[in-house]
Design a protein around this motif. Structure first.
Motif, PDB file in Angstrom:
ATOM      1  N   GLN A 103       0.800  -1.236   0.000  1.00 54.80           N
ATOM      2  CA  GLN A 103       0.000   0.000   0.000  1.00 54.80           C
ATOM      3  C   GLN A 103       0.828   1.279   0.000  1.00 54.80           C
ATOM      4  O   GLN A 103       0.333   2.337  -0.370  1.00 54.80           O
ATOM      5  N   ALA A 104       2.084   1.219   0.452  1.00 56.72           N
ATOM      6  CA  ALA A 104       2.875   2.448   0.586  1.00 56.72           C
ATOM      7  C   ALA A 104       3.645   2.722  -0.701  1.00 56.72           C
ATOM      8  O   ALA A 104       3.913   1.807  -1.484  1.00 56.72           O
ATOM      9  N   ASP A 105       3.999   3.983  -0.920  1.00 52.46           N
ATOM     10  CA  ASP A 105       4.774   4.330  -2.111  1.00 52.46           C
ATOM     11  C   ASP A 105       6.213   4.605  -1.702  1.00 52.46           C
ATOM     12  O   ASP A 105       6.497   4.999  -0.575  1.00 52.46           O
ATOM     13  N   ARG A 106       7.106   4.374  -2.637  1.00 54.91           N
ATOM     14  CA  ARG A 106       8.516   4.682  -2.381  1.00 54.91           C
ATOM     15  C   ARG A 106       8.757   6.182  -2.532  1.00 54.91           C
ATOM     16  O   ARG A 106       8.171   6.828  -3.388  1.00 54.91           O
ATOM     17  N   LYS A 107       9.630   6.707  -1.707  1.00 49.46           N
ATOM     18  CA  LYS A 107       9.964   8.139  -1.743  1.00 49.46           C
ATOM     19  C   LYS A 107      11.150   8.366  -2.681  1.00 49.46           C
ATOM     20  O   LYS A 107      11.949   7.468  -2.929  1.00 49.46           O
ATOM     21  N   SER A 120       2.481  11.491  -4.453  1.00 46.71           N
ATOM     22  CA  SER A 120       2.791  10.155  -4.965  1.00 46.71           C
ATOM     23  C   SER A 120       1.729   9.795  -6.001  1.00 46.71           C
ATOM     24  O   SER A 120       0.583  10.241  -5.910  1.00 46.71           O
ATOM     25  N   THR A 122       0.421   7.025  -6.170  1.00 44.70           N
ATOM     26  CA  THR A 122      -0.554   6.243  -5.388  1.00 44.70           C
ATOM     27  C   THR A 122      -1.718   7.121  -4.950  1.00 44.70           C
ATOM     28  O   THR A 122      -2.882   6.725  -5.056  1.00 44.70           O
ATOM     29  N   GLU A 123      -1.400   8.314  -4.452  1.00 45.21           N
ATOM     30  CA  GLU A 123      -2.443   9.222  -3.959  1.00 45.21           C
ATOM     31  C   GLU A 123      -3.359   9.685  -5.088  1.00 45.21           C
ATOM     32  O   GLU A 123      -4.583   9.704  -4.946  1.00 45.21           O
ATOM     33  N   TYR A 314       6.042   0.791  -5.343  1.00 46.22           N
ATOM     34  CA  TYR A 314       5.278   0.606  -4.111  1.00 46.22           C
ATOM     35  C   TYR A 314       6.110  -0.227  -3.145  1.00 46.22           C
ATOM     36  O   TYR A 314       7.070  -0.887  -3.531  1.00 46.22           O
ATOM     37  N   VAL A 317       3.698  -2.867   3.755  1.00 47.40           N
ATOM     38  CA  VAL A 317       3.739  -2.399   5.140  1.00 47.40           C
ATOM     39  C   VAL A 317       3.491  -3.610   6.029  1.00 47.40           C
ATOM     40  O   VAL A 317       2.592  -4.411   5.771  1.00 47.40           O
TER      41      VAL A 317
END
Length: 447
Positions: A103-107, A120, A122-123, A314, A317
């Motif tokens: 679910q999280a995106d890479r920075k 992101s 994703t958002e 992505y 988590v």
């Protein structure tokens, strides 16, 4: 099915449904409870696939058939870690399969990344697809240039969605606020920036071709960026052919230009209180350990822009008490068996990382289920008579979980489709938690 093995599948995207299907088709009698944090199933098929790609969403029909199989139950709006713990699942079920994706995106890890106007992918994707967690995000598309960082299909989705005309968006299930915002946008240029060369881009040829078929946008590629590009496998060759065709095009005067930039990486995002420019460094490709790696040169350029979307991958988590591989961003596992835990398995992106297409999850989930059935055959998993369907319901009731059953999802689905039918669209999505839960509970009240 009193002596049926009872398995919890956590997550209702493709990996979760394919795992449930494999379990329910097994020779051994098995009951599956699918637990999903959202009130709606299908994961990225509903909330990640671009709305102008309805064919990709048609895989949901296969999921509907799985949901109709005897022994399947769906519990939406039930979050592991909030309503139920890992220990609860091990007590309530004979085995557990985690299939909840990444679910999280890479920075990017660069200065200015947190400025307003830096998002992101994703958002943005979740916003235009109607994910209830992302509907209040303040996307300001009233800018002249947007920069999309990344060379995968999601980067192309973001760029294409930004460039679509109201007429192209009208027959899709894009949310109404997103259709309005994109339609009213003042965008004139969209840059798609890749750190490596055109031959290393990871998009599929069909997605790339679509960038040249936009009603309101010209596409631009610098022929110099394609010189000396190494011929790779068949798909890379096809991609290069498409890019060469783009490079040969003359502008036709469409209101938006989508421009591909290769061998560039963002090193900073600049702006006073909001995104105003992106600083890029020119890269060269060097072979390291058999891989072509982008190495920064001394050459830099600053591009004015009011929006930045990062689409650089992505990551998963972790969950409390479930072994997690921080480096890979996946649950620690061996082929799908979770490391150091009996009766616990994983499938999909949380098992292998965010790679592959929707169909990749079918084989992946079947591999995990095969290991689970192997453990059943070997006597390492047996049915606990205390693990009953009623015990699950009792604990959820005790914890005041507003579980959405499959009939509740069917009610949401019916309402959305009916609203869409009036407008010639596949559906008009309910976008808030309250709307979704209210629609699900309408069915319960009338039943």
């Amino acid at each position: 099915m009193a002596d049926s093995l009872r398995v919890a599948v956590v997550g209702s995207g493709p990996a979760g449904f394919y795992a449930a299907g494999s379990l329910l088709d097994a020779d051994a009698p098995i009951e599956v409870d699918m637990l999903e944090r959202l009130p709606t199933p299908w994961g990225l098929v509903r909330l990640g696939v671009a709305p102008d790609h309805p064919k990709l969403k048609s895989v949901s029909r296969a999921f509907e058939r799985i949901a109709e199989k005897p022994g399947f139950r769906f519990f939406g709006n039930v979050e592991v870690g909030r309503d139920l713990s890992h220990a609860d699942l091990l007590r309530l079920y004979d085995a557990v399969i985690y299939a909840f994706g990444a679910q999280a995106d890479r920075k990017l890890g660069i200065p200015g990344e947190e400025l307003p106007g830096s998002w992101s992918a994703t958002e943005f994707v979740a916003w235009y697809n109607g994910h209830p967690d992302y509907q209040e995000l303040p996307f300001d598309l009233d800018v002249e240039r947007a920069v999309v960082i990344g060379n995968g299909n999601v980067a192309l989705d973001v760029a294409r969605m930004l460039a679509l005309t109201p007429e192209e968006l009208a027959p899709t299930d894009t949310t109404d606020p997103a259709i309005d915002a994109i339609g009213a946008s003042t965008l004139r240029e969209i840059l798609i920036v890749g750190r490596r060369g055109p031959a290393q881009a990871s998009w599929t040829t069909q997605e790339l071709k679509e960038m040249g078929e936009l009603a309101g946008a010209d596409v631009s590629v610098d022929p110099a960026d394609l010189e000396g590009a190494p011929e790779g496998d068949t798909q890379k060759q096809r991609n290069l052919e498409v890019l060469r065709e783009f490079a040969a095009r003359q502008p036709t005067g469409k209101p938006v230009v989508v421009r591909f930039l290769f061998l560039r990486s963002p090193v900073a995002i600049h702006g006073n209180g909001k995104v105003e420019a992106v600083e890029l460094v020119r890269n060269r490709l060097e072979e390291q350990d058999g891989r072509l790696v982008a190495v920064a040169s001394d050459e830099r350029e600053t591009v004015e822009a009011g929006l930045v979307f990062r689409s650089v991958g992505y990551r998963g988590v972790g969950l409390p008490d479930v072994p997690f591989d921080e480096r890979r961003g996946t649950i620690a596992n061996d082929g799908g068996r979770v490391t150091g835990q009996d009766r616990v398995y994983c499938a999909g992106w949380i098992k292998r990382g965010p790679t592959g297409i929707i169909g990749t999850n079918k084989k992946d989930a079947a591999e995990t289920v095969a290991l689970l059935l192997e453990d059943v055959e070997a006597g390492r998993i047996t049915h606990d008579p205390a693990a009953t369907a009623e015990a699950v319901e009792a604990l959820l009731a005790e914890r005041d979980a507003r579980a959405v059953l499959y009939t509740g999802w069917a009610s949401i689905d019916e309402l959305e489709r009916a609203a869409g039918e009036k407008l010639g669209r596949p559906r008009v999505k309910l976008r808030s938690w309250d709307e979704l839960l209210e629609a699900a509970e309408q069915m319960a009240e009338t039943a």
